[in-house]
Enzyme design. Structure first.
Site, PDB file in Angstrom:
ATOM      1  N   ARG A   1      61.128  81.780  26.222  1.00 56.34           N
ATOM      2  CA  ARG A   1      62.151  81.700  24.934  1.00 56.34           C
ATOM      3  C   ARG A   1      63.348  82.497  24.952  1.00 56.34           C
ATOM      4  O   ARG A   1      64.452  82.011  24.569  1.00 56.34           O
ATOM      5  CB  ARG A   1      61.191  81.991  23.622  1.00 56.34           C
ATOM      6  CG  ARG A   1      60.122  81.178  23.226  1.00 56.34           C
ATOM      7  CD  ARG A   1      59.421  81.650  21.932  1.00 56.34           C
ATOM      8  NE  ARG A   1      58.381  80.753  21.718  1.00 56.34           N
ATOM      9  CZ  ARG A   1      57.817  81.050  20.462  1.00 56.34           C
ATOM     10  NH1 ARG A   1      58.003  81.776  19.381  1.00 56.34           N
ATOM     11  NH2 ARG A   1      56.671  79.906  20.387  1.00 56.34           N
TER      12      ARG A   1
ATOM     13  N   ASP B   1      61.983  84.301   5.060  1.00 56.15           N
ATOM     14  CA  ASP B   1      61.492  84.309   6.605  1.00 56.15           C
ATOM     15  C   ASP B   1      62.371  85.283   7.246  1.00 56.15           C
ATOM     16  O   ASP B   1      63.533  85.561   6.744  1.00 56.15           O
ATOM     17  CB  ASP B   1      61.190  83.142   7.123  1.00 56.15           C
ATOM     18  CG  ASP B   1      60.568  82.752   8.322  1.00 56.15           C
ATOM     19  OD1 ASP B   1      59.456  82.067   8.182  1.00 56.15           O
ATOM     20  OD2 ASP B   1      60.800  83.297   9.518  1.00 56.15           O
TER      21      ASP B   1
END
Length: 276
Positions: A41, A146
């Site tokens: 990632r 979030d």
């Protein structure tokens, strides 16, 4: 560490730095078996920034605070779907809404914590809009939060590929979504009349919560699995403080809070009610 051939070296020391920085900032535990995931990632950021390796990236991260948001976004997981774990939405419709009606209150407030791309939030919004359809005086709102700014922007836009809505019945699809055309063909968009009930906001659960209680229920599903038990217990206590007496907490199918707190009791499959 993985022996696979890699474009850049990623040492144990560098992984530990990444792991500790993530935990320090947002409480997420990155276990050793996630080392390859962290590499895969973050290597995208190394390439995008045209750096010569991870040592350069970690130095860049220290000297460019704006990059930290991209660092967090890269390492957080966002698995979501419309009406995932459908029994939770049934419980809101069949149990919580009737209790609110019986109470005589004219406000309903809930929190979709870890809302990801917004599918959970809009599933809740459809459930509440239909449940309160014959109560135009009901003022209901959903706080959707979030830590990942990218998924929040996506959720706030309310735009999805049509295939992501396979779990949404045709009746609701026609009622609550606009069909794209031209360059937007194959996409749908949440109607403004539903979107206006939702406040999307970036929130780090380890920091202050800009959310006013009391809340009628909280959806915090498949979020606490990323924290250690001490952090989970602290989050549960803070959530209990935000909830009304006898209000509800919904968690993910692989989660349990039974040994972490005595402030909730189990009332359904991964559904808890506040008791203190």
């Amino acid at each position: 560490m993985s022996s696979e051939k890699r474009e850049f070296d990623f040492t144990r020391k560098q992984f530990v730095w990444v792991r500790d920085k993530l935990y320090e900032h947002c409480g997420i535990v990155l276990s050793d078996h996630k080392e390859s995931m962290a590499y895969n990632r973050l290597v995208r950021r190394v390439r995008d920034l045209k750096l010569d390796g991870f040592e350069a990236y970690l130095s860049y991260l220290d000297s460019h605070p704006a990059e930290f948001n991209q660092f967090i976004n890269a390492l957080t997981t966002n698995l979501t779907a419309f009406f995932r774990e459908a029994h939770h939405f049934d419980y809101v419709r069949d149990t919580i809404v009737p209790q609110i009606r019986q109470s005589g209150r004219r406000t309903t407030r809930c929190w979709s914590a870890g809302c990801s791309l917004g599918e959970e939030t809009y599933s809740l919004a459809m459930t509440l809009a239909e449940s309160f359809a014959n109560m135009p005086s009901m003022d209901w709102r959903i706080h959707a939060t979030d830590i990942d700014s990218d998924v929040l922007a996506h959720g706030s836009s309310g735009i999805y590929m049509r295939e992501r809505l396979n779990a949404v019945p045709d009746r609701q699809l026609h009622r609550w979504f606009l069909k794209g055309s031209g360059s937007q063909a194959g996409k749908v968009k949440i109607k403004p009349e539903l979107r206006r009930h939702i406040d999307f906001q970036q929130v780090n659960l380890m920091a202050d919560w800009p959310i006013d209680g009391p809340l009628d229920f909280i959806f915090c599903r498949n979020v606490m699995i990323y924290f250690d038990q001490q952090t989970q217990a602290r989050l549960l206590s803070r959530m209990a403080e935000l909830l009304r007496p006898d209000a509800y907490l919904f968690i993910g199918h692989s989660e349990s809070i039974n040994k972490l707190t005595d402030r909730f009791r189990l009332v359904g499959k991964t559904i808890y009610q506040k008791v203190k």
